[in-house]
Design a protein around this motif. Structure first.
Motif, PDB file in Angstrom:
ATOM      1  N   ALA A 252       0.824  -1.208   0.000  1.00 30.14           N
ATOM      2  CA  ALA A 252       0.000   0.000   0.000  1.00 30.14           C
ATOM      3  C   ALA A 252       0.860   1.261   0.000  1.00 30.14           C
ATOM      4  CB  ALA A 252      -0.939  -0.006   1.208  1.00 30.14           C
ATOM      5  N   PHE A 253       1.884   1.284   0.845  1.00 32.46           N
ATOM      6  CA  PHE A 253       2.741   2.465   0.908  1.00 32.46           C
ATOM      7  C   PHE A 253       3.580   2.622  -0.359  1.00 32.46           C
ATOM      8  CE2 PHE A 253       2.286   1.838   5.631  1.00 32.46           C
ATOM      9  CZ  PHE A 253       1.534   2.983   5.825  1.00 32.46           C
ATOM     10  N   ALA A 254       3.945   1.498  -0.977  1.00 34.13           N
ATOM     11  CA  ALA A 254       4.746   1.560  -2.196  1.00 34.13           C
ATOM     12  C   ALA A 254       3.918   2.008  -3.398  1.00 34.13           C
ATOM     13  CB  ALA A 254       5.370   0.197  -2.478  1.00 34.13           C
ATOM     14  N   SER A 255       2.633   1.657  -3.415  1.00 35.39           N
ATOM     15  CA  SER A 255       1.805   1.945  -4.582  1.00 35.39           C
ATOM     16  C   SER A 255       1.032   3.260  -4.460  1.00 35.39           C
ATOM     17  CB  SER A 255       0.832   0.786  -4.832  1.00 35.39           C
ATOM     18  OG  SER A 255       0.031   0.558  -3.671  1.00 35.39           O
ATOM     19  N   VAL A 256       0.289   3.443  -3.365  1.00 37.94           N
ATOM     20  CA  VAL A 256      -0.544   4.653  -3.214  1.00 37.94           C
ATOM     21  C   VAL A 256      -0.018   5.605  -2.156  1.00 37.94           C
ATOM     22  CG1 VAL A 256      -2.596   3.472  -4.043  1.00 37.94           C
ATOM     23  CG2 VAL A 256      -2.112   3.502  -1.594  1.00 37.94           C
ATOM     24  N   GLY A 257       0.916   5.151  -1.332  1.00 40.18           N
ATOM     25  CA  GLY A 257       1.544   6.045  -0.367  1.00 40.18           C
ATOM     26  C   GLY A 257       0.822   6.223   0.942  1.00 40.18           C
ATOM     27  N   ASN A 258      -0.257   5.474   1.167  1.00 38.40           N
ATOM     28  CA  ASN A 258      -0.972   5.601   2.437  1.00 38.40           C
ATOM     29  C   ASN A 258      -1.796   4.349   2.718  1.00 38.40           C
ATOM     30  OD1 ASN A 258      -3.898   6.002   1.442  1.00 38.40           O
ATOM     31  ND2 ASN A 258      -2.800   7.608   0.332  1.00 38.40           N
ATOM     32  N   ASP A 259      -2.264   4.259   3.953  1.00 34.82           N
ATOM     33  CA  ASP A 259      -3.116   3.142   4.381  1.00 34.82           C
ATOM     34  C   ASP A 259      -4.283   3.704   5.180  1.00 34.82           C
ATOM     35  OD1 ASP A 259      -4.162   0.649   5.412  1.00 34.82           O
ATOM     36  OD2 ASP A 259      -3.071   1.127   7.263  1.00 34.82           O
ATOM     37  N   PRO A 260      -5.515   3.534   4.708  1.00 39.75           N
ATOM     38  CA  PRO A 260      -6.675   4.056   5.416  1.00 39.75           C
ATOM     39  C   PRO A 260      -7.364   3.040   6.330  1.00 39.75           C
ATOM     40  CG  PRO A 260      -7.343   3.371   3.244  1.00 39.75           C
ATOM     41  CD  PRO A 260      -5.873   3.014   3.375  1.00 39.75           C
ATOM     42  N   LEU A 261      -6.749   1.868   6.504  1.00 45.09           N
ATOM     43  CA  LEU A 261      -7.469   0.772   7.161  1.00 45.09           C
ATOM     44  C   LEU A 261      -6.712   0.143   8.322  1.00 45.09           C
ATOM     45  CD1 LEU A 261      -9.770  -1.310   7.309  1.00 45.09           C
ATOM     46  CD2 LEU A 261      -8.630  -2.578   5.465  1.00 45.09           C
ATOM     47  N   ILE A 262      -5.641  -0.574   8.041  1.00 41.96           N
ATOM     48  CA  ILE A 262      -4.996  -1.423   9.037  1.00 41.96           C
ATOM     49  C   ILE A 262      -4.430  -0.610  10.195  1.00 41.96           C
ATOM     50  CG2 ILE A 262      -3.226  -3.157   9.458  1.00 41.96           C
ATOM     51  CD1 ILE A 262      -5.479  -4.144   7.684  1.00 41.96           C
ATOM     52  N   LEU A 263      -3.588   0.371   9.894  1.00 42.61           N
ATOM     53  CA  LEU A 263      -2.939   1.126  10.958  1.00 42.61           C
ATOM     54  C   LEU A 263      -3.919   1.993  11.729  1.00 42.61           C
ATOM     55  CD1 LEU A 263       0.494   2.172   9.407  1.00 42.61           C
ATOM     56  CD2 LEU A 263       0.004   0.406  11.097  1.00 42.61           C
ATOM     57  N   VAL A 264      -4.944   2.497  11.060  1.00 43.28           N
ATOM     58  CA  VAL A 264      -5.973   3.277  11.758  1.00 43.28           C
ATOM     59  C   VAL A 264      -6.660   2.401  12.800  1.00 43.28           C
ATOM     60  CG1 VAL A 264      -8.098   4.599  11.492  1.00 43.28           C
ATOM     61  CG2 VAL A 264      -6.314   4.753   9.745  1.00 43.28           C
TER      62      VAL A 264
ATOM     63  N   PHE B 176     -14.591   7.390   9.078  1.00 42.46           N
ATOM     64  CA  PHE B 176     -15.570   8.290   8.468  1.00 42.46           C
ATOM     65  C   PHE B 176     -14.924   9.612   8.050  1.00 42.46           C
ATOM     66  CE2 PHE B 176     -18.844  11.620   8.786  1.00 42.46           C
ATOM     67  CZ  PHE B 176     -19.782  11.120   7.882  1.00 42.46           C
ATOM     68  N   MET B 177     -13.953  10.067   8.849  1.00 43.70           N
ATOM     69  CA  MET B 177     -13.265  11.322   8.550  1.00 43.70           C
ATOM     70  C   MET B 177     -12.118  11.144   7.559  1.00 43.70           C
ATOM     71  SD  MET B 177     -15.143  13.305  10.214  1.00 43.70           S
ATOM     72  CE  MET B 177     -14.256  14.786   9.746  1.00 43.70           C
ATOM     73  N   GLY B 178     -11.926   9.921   7.074  1.00 42.67           N
ATOM     74  CA  GLY B 178     -10.929   9.678   6.048  1.00 42.67           C
ATOM     75  C   GLY B 178      -9.496   9.691   6.541  1.00 42.67           C
ATOM     76  N   VAL B 179      -9.274   9.276   7.778  1.00 41.80           N
ATOM     77  CA  VAL B 179      -7.921   9.252   8.335  1.00 41.80           C
ATOM     78  C   VAL B 179      -7.079   8.214   7.590  1.00 41.80           C
ATOM     79  CG1 VAL B 179      -6.549   8.723  10.393  1.00 41.80           C
ATOM     80  CG2 VAL B 179      -8.664  10.043  10.594  1.00 41.80           C
ATOM     81  N   LYS B 180      -5.843   8.589   7.303  1.00 39.61           N
ATOM     82  CA  LYS B 180      -4.912   7.693   6.620  1.00 39.61           C
ATOM     83  C   LYS B 180      -3.547   7.752   7.294  1.00 39.61           C
ATOM     84  CE  LYS B 180      -7.114   8.458   2.123  1.00 39.61           C
ATOM     85  NZ  LYS B 180      -6.923   8.982   0.737  1.00 39.61           N
ATOM     86  N   ALA B 181      -2.852   6.632   7.286  1.00 37.08           N
ATOM     87  CA  ALA B 181      -1.468   6.588   7.761  1.00 37.08           C
ATOM     88  C   ALA B 181      -0.554   6.692   6.550  1.00 37.08           C
ATOM     89  CB  ALA B 181      -1.199   5.300   8.519  1.00 37.08           C
ATOM     90  N   PHE B 182       0.541   7.444   6.697  1.00 39.66           N
ATOM     91  CA  PHE B 182       1.436   7.698   5.569  1.00 39.66           C
ATOM     92  C   PHE B 182       2.800   7.045   5.739  1.00 39.66           C
ATOM     93  CE2 PHE B 182      -1.700  11.035   5.658  1.00 39.66           C
ATOM     94  CZ  PHE B 182      -2.077  11.144   4.325  1.00 39.66           C
ATOM     95  N   ALA B 183       2.947   6.239   6.788  1.00 41.30           N
ATOM     96  CA  ALA B 183       4.212   5.534   7.013  1.00 41.30           C
ATOM     97  C   ALA B 183       3.954   4.375   7.954  1.00 41.30           C
ATOM     98  CB  ALA B 183       5.273   6.468   7.592  1.00 41.30           C
ATOM     99  N   LEU B 184       4.845   3.402   7.932  1.00 36.63           N
ATOM    100  CA  LEU B 184       4.773   2.298   8.880  1.00 36.63           C
ATOM    101  C   LEU B 184       5.192   2.787  10.255  1.00 36.63           C
ATOM    102  CD1 LEU B 184       6.203  -0.708   6.851  1.00 36.63           C
ATOM    103  CD2 LEU B 184       3.923  -0.561   7.865  1.00 36.63           C
ATOM    104  N   ALA B 185       4.512   2.325  11.274  1.00 38.94           N
ATOM    105  CA  ALA B 185       4.820   2.741  12.639  1.00 38.94           C
ATOM    106  C   ALA B 185       5.602   1.656  13.350  1.00 38.94           C
ATOM    107  CB  ALA B 185       3.535   3.026  13.411  1.00 38.94           C
TER     108      ALA B 185
END
Length: 242
Positions: free
Chosen positions: A78-90, A164-173
């Motif tokens: 996900a981070f390599a292709s679109v640059g963010n993750d809106p699901l797992i890390l949230v 609902f607010m569209g939160v996304k993670a932009f890096a692995l934690a």
């Protein structure tokens, strides 16, 4: 004999578990993990932010089985292709903090058992600050079950709001706790604000739900359980000696 236990027991355990893990558990985990992540992604694409809420509520059970490791290939892709993750890390962040909040609620509501009170506060802080939830899950929440239910309720609403607010993670934690929240900093600071607000909502609801659901055992019940435990241990010891 006791003098050999420190050598024989670990060696015997490894002798059994090493081949069992390599030949059965690892292949089965990989097979199940592939279908698990496919189902989670399908559910999220079908239900939207409700998928984030349900995943966050179920996250402690996924962690207990070790199946959360199956999420890593998806996150890397996900981070390599679109640059963010809106699901797992949230879902992960909200769930971790809610496990800590539930444990803190147990500590607040515990008055007779000083050891449990201290453990609950320690495990709660560890989960919230560092994102290490296993002590809180195994030592407090799963053990008494009502705190686990309270944490799942809070995770559902907290992660649902964040999704609902569209939160996304932009890096692995490296740590899915408060120290890891900078991963939500993107093009807009509001992503981080909504993420923190979702975590706060989840923690508050988890704390209140646990206060309502969890009932402390009276000192007489705890004493009786301790007596029963000691009696069983004494019986087993006598049997082994005999």
């Amino acid at each position: 004999h006791d003098s050999l236990k420190s050598l024989v027991v670990p060696f015997g355990t490894l002798l059994i578990m090493a081949p069992l893990t390599l030949w059965l558990l690892a292949p089965a985990g990989s097979f199940i993990g592939n279908y698990l992540i496919k189902f989670i992604l399908w559910f999220y694409q079908t239900t939207g932010f409700l998928g984030v809420a349900v995943l966050s509520a179920a996250f402690p059970w996924i962690v207990m089985t070790g199946m959360h490791s199956a999420f890593m290939p998806y996150l890397v892709q996900a981070f390599a292709s679109v640059g963010n993750d809106p699901l797992i890390l949230v879902a992960n962040f909200v769930s971790n903090l809610d496990q800590g909040a539930a444990a803190l609620a147990v500590g607040v509501k515990t008055h007779h058992n000083e050891k449990l009170r201290s453990t609950a506060f320690t495990c709660g802080i560890t989960a919230i600050v560092a994102g290490v939830t296993e002590p809180a899950m195994y030592g407090i929440n799963f053990k008494y079950m009502k705190p686990m239910i309270g944490a799942m309720i809070g995770s559902f609403f907290g992660a649902g709001f964040a999704g609902f607010m569209g939160v996304k993670a932009f890096a692995l934690a490296g740590s899915a706790g408060l120290f890891g929240t900078p991963v939500f900093i993107g093009n807009s600071i509001m992503t981080l604000v909504w993420a923190l607000l979702g975590m706060l909502i989840g923690m508050i609801i988890s704390f209140i739900a646990t206060l309502i659901l969890y009932k402390e055992e009276g000192p007489e019940v705890s004493d009786q359980k301790d007596s029963n435990k000691k009696a069983v241990e004494a019986t087993v010891s006598d049997a082994v000696t005999a």
